[in-house]
Design an enzyme around this catalytic site. Structure first.
Site, PDB file in Angstrom:
ATOM      1  CB  CYS A  32      -2.791  12.010   7.129  1.00 17.46           C
ATOM      2  SG  CYS A  32      -4.283  11.374   6.342  1.00 17.46           S
ATOM      3  N   GLY A  78       0.822  -1.212   0.000  1.00 16.58           N
ATOM      4  CA  GLY A  78       0.000   0.000   0.000  1.00 16.58           C
ATOM      5  C   GLY A  78       0.850   1.253   0.000  1.00 16.58           C
ATOM      6  CB  ALA A  98       0.719   3.769   4.782  1.00 21.60           C
TER       7      ALA A  98
END
Length: 349
Positions: free
Chosen positions: A152, A16, A18
């Site tokens: 975030c 992914g 991240a």
């Protein structure tokens, strides 16, 4: 530096955005040696097939999580809700664990239930985790072995508001924050909403109320006040620009806002106060932060009404995810805090 001076790292869920961003940063970190990256659907595939920016930087291939060996540091980059269900397995394989998902951010099981709509699988473990915001929890992070990396949008909100609330520069009344969010914040899995003809050029309000990061921000920010978040998707891939509307007491001025930021953030390596009188870069702009671990913060005040507009910009994948994970890890293991995070960004981008 020899390999013996390094810590081994395993990234679980490394296909992914991240996990890939943590891998990018870790490969450039002098104290980290990434030895394993897992992906269920990409097992056996070279990592650089999924993360083409890492061509020539690593020869690793993805493996299945069931094949995970021991490592000094285990990074969990899994969908929300996955890490907590198998946390005992990961704890058996690594001493230091970083979770990039939301599974261990909230300390109160009741708040977790209200936020995520289900009971936490291991509520007894929540108190063991340190919230991975270095600016707020530097001392707690020293020597930490369980780091719950912050959300975030929450990070952009918290960093903009924290000094002013801590020092009483804002009135304890409703604060309304709006985040303009890049598409990578939604993750690597495709959906109808991320389909290019639907997404390109679109400014779409996707969470006008009830954003899950509200609970995080309220947990971390001083004082009890109503906080309202709205999120808007933008055509950018990276970045969050948050504007927060707040009010300051009578008799206060922008000098008080300035001094609060300076007092709390004066020595922070990754926070920059951006308030320039002229030119086109007078306020924070996430375009300038792509790939960096900076949070740029600005403000403008309406002296007639006492309203102050706070602005913060970050790269959601770096300062919003993998970067503050590396920063937190540096603190936990007593390495210089900026190690592996020195990239200054690009202009023009």
């Amino acid at each position: 530096m020899s390999m013996h001076d390094q810590k081994t790292v395993a990234i679980v869920g490394g296909s992914g955005y991240a996990g890939g961003e943590f891998l990018r940063l870790a490969l450039n970190h002098p104290h980290l040696n990434v030895t394993q990256v897992t992906s269920e659907r990409n097992a056996g595939t070279p990592v650089s097939m999924v993360h083409p920016n890492l061509r020539g930087r690593t020869n690793l291939k993805f493996r299945k999580a069931a094949e995970l060996d021991e490592a000094d540091i285990i990074v969990l980059a899994l969908p929300h809700g996955s890490a907590a269900k198998k946390i005992a397995e990961y704890e058996a394989r690594g001493k230091v664990i970083l979770d990039l998902s939301a599974d261990f951010r909230l300390k109160d099981p009741e708040v977790y239930r209200a936020t995520y709509g289900e009971d936490h699988p291991t509520p007894e473990k929540l108190s063991e985790w340190v919230y991975g915001n270095p600016e707020l929890h530097r001392e707690d992070l020293r020597g930490a072995t369980r780091i719950a990396c912050a959300g975030c949008f929450a990070t952009s909100v918290i960093l903009a508001l924290y000094p002013l609330l801590k020092l009483g520069v804002l009135l304890p009344k409703d604060i309304i924050a709006t985040g303009l969010v890049g598409s990578s914040a939604a993750g690597a899995s495709a959906s109808d909403a991320s389909h290019h003809p639907e997404r390109a050029g679109s400014l779409r309000v996707y969470k006008p109320v009830g954003h899950r990061h509200t609970a995080e921000a309220q947990q971390e920010l001083p004082g009890h006040f109503p906080l309202h978040l709205t999120a808007i998707s933008t055509p950018r891939v990276r970045g969050i620009l948050t504007t927060a509307q707040a009010w300051i007491p009578d008799g206060y001025s922008d000098r008080d806002v300035w001094s609060a930021y300076r007092e709390v953030y004066g020595a922070e390596p990754f926070i920059r106060i951006v308030k320039v009188a002229k030119g086109i870069h007078r306020y924070p702009d996430p375009m300038l932060l792509d790939g960096t671990n900076y949070c740029d913060i600005g403000f403008e005040m309406d002296q007639d009404t006492g309203r102050v507009v706070l602005m913060s910009a970050i790269d959601n994948l770096v300062k919003g995810t993998a970067g503050h994970a590396i920063q937190s890890l540096n603190i936990a293991l007593d390495w210089p805090e900026t190690t592996g995070l020195e990239f200054a960004g690009l202009h023009p981008a």
